[in-house]
Structure formats: C-alpha cells, structure tokens
Scaffold this motif. Structure first.
Motif, mmCIF file in Angstrom:
data_model
loop_
_atom_site.group_PDB
_atom_site.id
_atom_site.type_symbol
_atom_site.label_atom_id
_atom_site.label_comp_id
_atom_site.label_asym_id
_atom_site.label_seq_id
_atom_site.Cartn_x
_atom_site.Cartn_y
_atom_site.Cartn_z
ATOM 1 N N THR A 42 0.807 -1.218 0.000
ATOM 2 C CA THR A 42 0.000 0.000 0.000
ATOM 3 C C THR A 42 0.844 1.274 0.000
ATOM 4 N N GLY A 43 0.176 2.371 -0.292
ATOM 5 C CA GLY A 43 0.825 3.680 -0.231
ATOM 6 C C GLY A 43 -0.225 4.770 -0.136
ATOM 7 N N THR A 44 0.226 5.946 0.290
ATOM 8 C CA THR A 44 -0.660 7.123 0.325
ATOM 9 C C THR A 44 0.046 8.266 -0.382
ATOM 10 N N ASN A 45 -0.711 9.301 -0.686
ATOM 11 C CA ASN A 45 -0.038 10.512 -1.159
ATOM 12 C C ASN A 45 0.720 11.145 0.002
ATOM 13 N N VAL A 46 1.848 11.740 -0.333
ATOM 14 C CA VAL A 46 2.699 12.414 0.651
ATOM 15 C C VAL A 46 2.983 13.805 0.106
ATOM 16 N N GLU A 47 2.361 14.807 0.708
ATOM 17 C CA GLU A 47 2.525 16.180 0.214
ATOM 18 C C GLU A 47 3.733 16.847 0.872
ATOM 19 N N ASN A 48 4.047 18.021 0.346
ATOM 20 C CA ASN A 48 5.207 18.750 0.858
ATOM 21 C C ASN A 48 4.903 20.244 0.788
ATOM 22 N N ALA A 49 5.513 20.999 1.699
ATOM 23 C CA ALA A 49 5.332 22.452 1.713
ATOM 24 C C ALA A 49 5.793 23.060 0.384
#
Ligand code: THU
Length: 131
Positions: A42-49
């Motif tokens: 599995t994976g998720t989205n990983v956002e960044n500043a």
C-alpha cells in the motif's frame, strides 16, 4: 482476480487512505497494488510544503512494491473521495510494472461501487523503452 482478493485490495486502499499526508490539498488518496505472487502493498499521497515535491499514492505503493522485491503488478486499487482515476504521471509509472493491469477506482464515500478499468484503457500507446 477473484472477488475475495479484489475486496482485500479495495479494503487495503481504503484503510491506508487514513494515513495520507495531505495537509495542503486535504485530498486523501490510498493505493494498494497486487503483485504477481499475490502480495498486497500500500501507499498514500505524501505532500510537501514545496507543493511540486508531492508524491502520489499510486507511485508510493508501486515504489514500495519494487523495494520489497516485486517487479510485476497485476492490479491497483485507488481510494479517494469521489473515485478519482490516477493522474497521467502515475499511469505511466504504473505501466512500467504491467501495461494491462486492472485499475480499481474506489469512492471512499460509496465503497461498494467499484469502477474497474484496465491501465491500457487509461493509457493507450504507453511508452516502453525498446532495446
Ligand atoms: N494524487 C494522488 O495521490 N494520486 C493521483 O493520481 C492524483 C493526485 C494526490 C496528489 C495530491 O496530494 C492530491 O492528490 C491532490 O492533487
């Protein structure tokens, strides 16, 4: 893919979606890939500043599968609010590991209604490097 395995894949995408790191868009995405030996990763989205550095859930899941030693993906489930389909970049990224994989689009608000497509439908004329 059997119905029970399909359901497992969908459930995995829905469950991991709760771990999404999306403080900027607030758009939570969970992805689960099914490898050729039946493993689900599995994976998720990983956002960044720095917004452009964001990684989509599908690519996180596919990269985790590769890091675990897998090279072939048979199916991917993507869970979002509304049942969104993978972005263009993710389509090409996924194509690397199975051009005809099944893509299960899951609406987290109506998880019983699953739309199934093939990656070849979503991304015709895929780029593959011929040697
Ligand atoms: N996102 C994904 O995780 N997968 C996609 O295929 C499209 C978009 C994420 C990126 C960003 O964190 C949020 O959804 C809104 O674009």
């Amino acid at each position: 893919m059997s119905k029970p395995v399909q359901q497992q894949l969908v459930d995995a995408a829905l469950a991991i979606r709760n771990q999404a790191y999306a403080p900027y868009s607030k758009f939570l995405v969970g992805a689960a890939v099914l490898t050729d030996d039946g493993t689900i990763i599995t994976g998720t989205n990983v956002e960044n500043a720095s917004y452009g550095l964001t990684i989509c859930a599908e690519r996180v899941a596919a990269a985790a599968a590769v890091a675990a030693g897998h090279r072939k993906i048979k199916a991917v489930a993507v869970a979002t609010s509304g049942g969104a389909s993978p972005c263009g970049a993710c389509r090409q990224f996924l194509a690397e590991f199975g051009g005809a994989m099944d893509v299960l689009l899951v609406d987290a608000d109506k998880p019983d209604k699953i739309k199934t497509m093939s990656l070849a439908e979503l991304l015709p004329e895929q780029f593959h490097l011929e040697n």
